[in-house]
Scaffold this active site. Structure first.
Site, mmCIF file in Angstrom:
data_model
loop_
_atom_site.group_PDB
_atom_site.id
_atom_site.type_symbol
_atom_site.label_atom_id
_atom_site.label_comp_id
_atom_site.label_asym_id
_atom_site.label_seq_id
_atom_site.Cartn_x
_atom_site.Cartn_y
_atom_site.Cartn_z
ATOM 1 N N ASP A 17 85.995 60.756 19.851
ATOM 2 C CA ASP A 17 87.301 61.397 19.691
ATOM 3 C C ASP A 17 87.287 62.020 18.297
ATOM 4 O OD1 ASP A 17 89.932 62.060 19.234
ATOM 5 O OD2 ASP A 17 90.716 60.014 19.391
ATOM 6 N N LYS A 79 90.237 70.773 12.275
ATOM 7 C CA LYS A 79 90.455 70.975 13.713
ATOM 8 C C LYS A 79 91.599 71.960 13.956
ATOM 9 C CE LYS A 79 91.031 68.124 17.840
ATOM 10 N NZ LYS A 79 91.180 66.739 18.273
ATOM 11 N N GLU A 184 91.177 65.572 25.848
ATOM 12 C CA GLU A 184 91.625 64.282 25.318
ATOM 13 C C GLU A 184 92.506 63.511 26.312
ATOM 14 O OE1 GLU A 184 93.184 65.569 21.576
ATOM 15 O OE2 GLU A 184 91.175 65.944 20.826
ATOM 16 N N ASP A 216 100.296 62.643 24.593
ATOM 17 C CA ASP A 216 99.324 62.449 23.505
ATOM 18 C C ASP A 216 99.782 63.225 22.268
ATOM 19 O OD1 ASP A 216 97.184 62.411 21.790
ATOM 20 O OD2 ASP A 216 95.699 63.146 23.221
#
Ligand code: AMP
Length: 628
Positions: A17, A79, A184, A216
């Site tokens: 992850d 990211k 994810e 999430d």
């Protein structure tokens, strides 16, 4: 925790992850027949931070803990802009908030500019991410007692083609064969399915088909996915979210509020000083994040930063209610997204059976309350899998299934392999037509992998070339969509406008990566693959150079990591000794410790590991504390 037994026959494909703020790595343990999170130097997750110094670079906790003294060369949140062009509005907006510099690398791609080993260096976001991945890889190798060559890496569900490619490149630079990029929330669902299978094994009631919402919310991204689970098979129905919404936005709004407090309490002059100081900003941001976390358990907290600027000791109380008020709009956006995704999925509120919370920011109590209310308190929010670890665990489940060759793999974990084939594409994909119109070939939320062909023609008489320009997005006009690339097909049948027939085919693989081809039905002229080549933004030469660089500096980086780890232990010990000395009213001792504090803050950058070790031993000897 005991290390895995190195099983020579078993090819470990780790699950990673790669989070905006934190990262986590997990792997299947063939001896225990279960997936485990791999312990890291400090805990089970690691900040996705990299710091550059004159001596080398450091990754994870040591990088984060030295940010106040080295803000311009401490890089985080890449990211948020990996796989995006430099002139992208989102990149421009993000860069304003960073204390480190992001520049145009010359080819329209963003590069992070840092001082590293005494020189100014421009690094691609892929390279920064590769340092985080390499650190995780190394931890896994140490734990597993063998080399780790392959990985499954997760990305937010609506990462586009370039962002996925860039993540793959980051893996390659870190020396990993990226076997699959998965979403994810899908990974979280896998972990959740696994958890349910465990419960079933433990004799709990078996549920039939369930409609699961994965909510999430991490540090920088937000994804909502609705999927059905039926006998171990998962089918993603719809996905949505925001690649730029997360816990850091909550922190930012608290920071903004603190700035108004600085102005009110300490006046314009100090507020202006604060605005100019990167160091003050990063210290305040950290304090705000800590306060936010504290408000997940308590109802009030203090944001405190001593000597924020000059003699200003900043101290302000923040209540949970105020925090909720500051972020009310963002929280509402999150809930609206859930409604939109359910609509897309064709699932009614009353049909939802489970809600799985993933990501650190789902700990915010009001989000949990509001989600509970949304489903009339009927559904208990599933928090049984650790929200920080679920995604990595799911990625490792996927890795295990790939390692055992698809069909049949995963049965020992109680989940079917089929679920992996049932992910969806987050954005519609199509080509530009005359008049800047988007012609969609693959619709958003289509299951992947998939292949679609449509036939197009020419707009002018005797035209023998056609530009195929590929976009992703939901807008009817291509102006609002994201261009993925283009290519030209030549040798089209020479005929009147509208007569030639050119088949355009879009193939989307299981990673969500697109290949486009075009073929004239009459002449057989073909063109393809350009989209794929264009999407991977780093050339093979660039990637190879980055791999070579990381090998070159490995030893020096390890030495630096060792030093910084000792530095943080020394810092803790100094505080402990300081209290001891004050308790004993040992004035000479207090002075000596204060000197050491100054040395640590001001001069320790020039010291090496051995110098630091000497200081540690002298403290141990004198005050009876344990450091090394
Ligand atoms: P992730 O990207 O999933 O690791 O999530 C990281 C985000 O979760 C960061 O913005 C953290 O500040 C936030 N976070 C972690 N713990 C808490 C907490 N107890 N309360 C609120 N936010 C938290």
């Amino acid at each position: 925790m005991s290390s895995f037994t190195a099983n020579e026959d078993y090819e470990t494909i780790v699950g990673i992850d790669l989070g905006t703020t934190f990262s986590c790595i997990s792997a299947y343990n063939p001896t225990e027949k279960k997936v485990e999170v791999i312990p890291l130097a400090q805990g089970r997750t690691m900040p996705s931070w990299v710091a550059f110094t004159p001596e080398g670079k450091t990754v994870g906790h040591p990088a984060k803990s030295q940010v106040a003294s080295n803000p311009n060369n401490t890089v985080y949140d890449v990211k948020r802009f990996i796989g995006r062009p430099f002139n992208d509005e989102i990149v421009k907006e993000e860069c304003k908030g960073f204390p480190f510099k992001v520049v145009d690398g010359g080819n329209g791609d963003p590069r992070v500019e840092v001082e590293w080993r005494g020189a100014t260096k421009q690094l691609a976001p892929e390279e920064i991410s590769s340092f985080v991945l390499a650190e995780l890889k190394q931890a896994a190798e140490k734990h597993l007692g063998k080399e780790v060559k392959s990985a499954v890496i997760t990305v937010p569900a609506h990462f586009n083609n370039q962002q996925r490619q860039a993540t793959k490149d980051a893996g390659r630079i870190a020396g990993l064969n990226v076997r699959r990029i998965i979403n994810e929330p899908t990974a979280a669902a896998l972990a959740y399915g696994l958890h349910n299978a465990d419960e079933e094994k433990a004799g709990k009631e078996k549920t039939d088909k369930s409609n699961v919402v994965i909510f999430d919310l991490g540090g920088g991204t937000f994804d909502v996915t609705c999927l059905t689970m039926n006998g171990g098979v998962f089918e993603v129905k719809a996905t949505g979210g925001d690649t730029h919404l997360g816990g850091e936005d909550f922190d930012n709004l608290v920071v903004e509020w603190c700035k108004t407090q600085i102005l009110e309490k300490h006046g314009k002059e100090k507020a202006a000083l604060f605005d100019k100081s990167n160091r003050a900003m990063s210290r305040l941001r950290r304090a705000c994040e800590t306060a936010k976390r504290a408000l997940s358990s308590g109802t009030t907290t203090n944001i405190e930063v001593d000597s924020l600027v000059e003699d200003v000791d900043f101290n302000v109380a923040l209540s949970r209610a105020k925090f909720e008020e500051l972020n009310a709009k963002l929280f509402q956006d999150c809930l609206d997204t859930v409604t939109a995704v359910l609509k897309d999925a064709g699932v009614k509120n009353s049909e939802v059976t489970d809600i799985v919370l993933v990501g650190g920011s789902t700990r915010v109590p009001i989000l949990q309350t509001k989600l509970g209310e949304m489903f009339s308190g009927r559904i208990e929010l599933c928090k049984s899998i650790h929200p920080d670890e679920a995604v990595a665990i799911g990625a490792a489940v996927q890795g295990h299934i790939l390692a055992t060759g698809g069909k049949g793999g995963g049965q020992d974990l109680g989940v079917s392999t089929d679920l992996l084939l049932l992910d969806v594409t987050p954005l519609s994909l199509g080509i530009e037509l005359e008049g800047r119109v988007m012609s969609t070939l693959i619709k958003r939320n289509t299951a992947i992998p998939c292949k679609k062909t449509r036939t197009y023609s020419t707009v002018d008489d005797w035209q023998t070339e056609i530009d195929v320009v590929v976009y992703e997005g939901e807008r009817p006009h291509i102006d609002g969509n994201n261009k993925l690339g283009s290519f030209v097909i030549s040798g089209v049948q020479k005929a009147r406008a509208g007569e030639p027939k050119v088949d355009v085919t879009f193939s989307l693989d299981a990673n969500g990566i697109l290949v486009v081809s075009a073929e004239d039905q009459v002449t057989g002229a073909k063109a393809n693959a350009e989209i794929k080549a264009e999407a991977g933004r780093l050339t093979k030469e660039e990637v190879d150079k980055m791999i070579a660089d990381s090998e070159k500096y490995k030893e020096a980086d390890e030495e630096l990591a060792k030093k910084l780890e000792l530095k943080s232990l020394l810092e803790e010990a100094i505080f402990e000794c300081n209290s001891l000395a004050k308790e004993k009213k040992d004035e000479a001792g207090v002075r000596e410790i204060e000197n050491m504090m100054d040395w640590l803050e001001l001069d320790s950058d020039q010291a090496n590991y051995e110098d630091m070790k000497k200081k540690a031993i002298s403290l141990e000897d004198k005050w009876g504390v344990r450091i090394i």
